[in-house]
Design a protein around this motif. Structure first.
Motif, PDB file in Angstrom:
ATOM      1  N   GLN A  33       4.276  -6.691 -84.898  1.00 44.69           N
ATOM      2  CA  GLN A  33       3.562  -6.499 -83.648  1.00 44.69           C
ATOM      3  C   GLN A  33       4.490  -5.741 -82.702  1.00 44.69           C
ATOM      4  O   GLN A  33       5.439  -6.315 -82.186  1.00 44.69           O
ATOM      5  CB  GLN A  33       3.204  -7.857 -83.021  1.00 44.69           C
ATOM      6  CG  GLN A  33       2.361  -8.750 -83.888  1.00 44.69           C
ATOM      7  CD  GLN A  33       0.892  -8.462 -83.706  1.00 44.69           C
ATOM      8  OE1 GLN A  33       0.483  -7.971 -82.684  1.00 44.69           O
ATOM      9  NE2 GLN A  33       0.108  -8.768 -84.712  1.00 44.69           N
ATOM     10  N   LYS A  35       6.182  -4.437 -79.544  1.00 42.28           N
ATOM     11  CA  LYS A  35       6.244  -5.030 -78.218  1.00 42.28           C
ATOM     12  C   LYS A  35       5.866  -3.989 -77.178  1.00 42.28           C
ATOM     13  O   LYS A  35       6.414  -2.897 -77.154  1.00 42.28           O
ATOM     14  CB  LYS A  35       7.651  -5.562 -77.939  1.00 42.28           C
ATOM     15  CG  LYS A  35       7.738  -6.294 -76.634  1.00 42.28           C
ATOM     16  CD  LYS A  35       9.085  -6.895 -76.396  1.00 42.28           C
ATOM     17  CE  LYS A  35       9.064  -7.602 -75.054  1.00 42.28           C
ATOM     18  NZ  LYS A  35      10.350  -8.068 -74.649  1.00 42.28           N
ATOM     19  N   GLU A  36       4.915  -4.352 -76.359  1.00 41.63           N
ATOM     20  CA  GLU A  36       4.507  -3.485 -75.268  1.00 41.63           C
ATOM     21  C   GLU A  36       5.561  -3.542 -74.171  1.00 41.63           C
ATOM     22  O   GLU A  36       6.052  -4.621 -73.847  1.00 41.63           O
ATOM     23  CB  GLU A  36       3.169  -3.970 -74.689  1.00 41.63           C
ATOM     24  CG  GLU A  36       2.015  -3.878 -75.647  1.00 41.63           C
ATOM     25  CD  GLU A  36       1.548  -2.450 -75.866  1.00 41.63           C
ATOM     26  OE1 GLU A  36       1.585  -1.666 -74.916  1.00 41.63           O
ATOM     27  OE2 GLU A  36       1.172  -2.140 -77.009  1.00 41.63           O
ATOM     28  N   ASN A  38       7.000  -3.867 -70.545  1.00 39.49           N
ATOM     29  CA  ASN A  38       6.497  -4.549 -69.357  1.00 39.49           C
ATOM     30  C   ASN A  38       6.217  -3.531 -68.265  1.00 39.49           C
ATOM     31  O   ASN A  38       7.004  -2.626 -68.031  1.00 39.49           O
ATOM     32  CB  ASN A  38       7.526  -5.559 -68.841  1.00 39.49           C
ATOM     33  CG  ASN A  38       7.657  -6.744 -69.762  1.00 39.49           C
ATOM     34  OD1 ASN A  38       6.698  -7.136 -70.413  1.00 39.49           O
ATOM     35  ND2 ASN A  38       8.835  -7.313 -69.832  1.00 39.49           N
ATOM     36  N   GLU A  39       5.076  -3.701 -67.628  1.00 39.30           N
ATOM     37  CA  GLU A  39       4.747  -2.853 -66.485  1.00 39.30           C
ATOM     38  C   GLU A  39       4.785  -3.734 -65.243  1.00 39.30           C
ATOM     39  O   GLU A  39       4.115  -4.763 -65.180  1.00 39.30           O
ATOM     40  CB  GLU A  39       3.365  -2.227 -66.639  1.00 39.30           C
ATOM     41  CG  GLU A  39       3.029  -1.288 -65.500  1.00 39.30           C
ATOM     42  CD  GLU A  39       1.664  -0.636 -65.637  1.00 39.30           C
ATOM     43  OE1 GLU A  39       1.265   0.056 -64.698  1.00 39.30           O
ATOM     44  OE2 GLU A  39       1.007  -0.828 -66.679  1.00 39.30           O
ATOM     45  N   SER A  80       0.577  -7.691 -66.926  1.00 44.16           N
ATOM     46  CA  SER A  80      -0.044  -8.571 -67.927  1.00 44.16           C
ATOM     47  C   SER A  80      -0.314  -9.962 -67.342  1.00 44.16           C
ATOM     48  O   SER A  80      -1.343 -10.566 -67.642  1.00 44.16           O
ATOM     49  CB  SER A  80       0.829  -8.671 -69.172  1.00 44.16           C
ATOM     50  OG  SER A  80       2.107  -9.184 -68.845  1.00 44.16           O
TER      51      SER A  80
END
Length: 91
Positions: A33, A35-36, A38-39, A80
């Motif tokens: 998966q 990792k997106e 962080n925004e 998120s």
């Protein structure tokens, strides 16, 4: 105790190793998966995004509905986490 030995050619050994690696990579890819990143949003961006006032934003932070993050005098919110805080409404 009986030991068995297998004689493989160089090509057969390479093929066995490649097959084993392919199987491992396929299994890894199934569970991988990415990792997106962080925004982070500023207070102003959250206010604009949710179309609320700064007072409402402050109340939501005090009530634990949103979790502000800080560095120095700056306050940020994880996009998120803001999106997760939104709940479906049943009418």
């Amino acid at each position: 105790m009986r030991q068995e030995f297998f004689i493989l050619t160089k090509e057969q050994l390479q093929e066995e190793i490649q097959d084993g690696l392919k199987a491992q990579l396929i299994e890894f890819a199934k569970n991988f998966q990415p990792k997106e990143p962080n925004e982070y949003l500023t207070r102003q961006e959250v206010v604009d995004m949710l179309q609320i006032t700064f007072g409402t934003l402050n109340n939501w932070c005090k009530n634990g509905k949103l979790k502000p993050l800080g560095i120095g005098s700056r306050i940020y919110f994880l996009r998120s986490e803001v999106e997760k805080s939104l709940k479906p409404i049943t009418l």
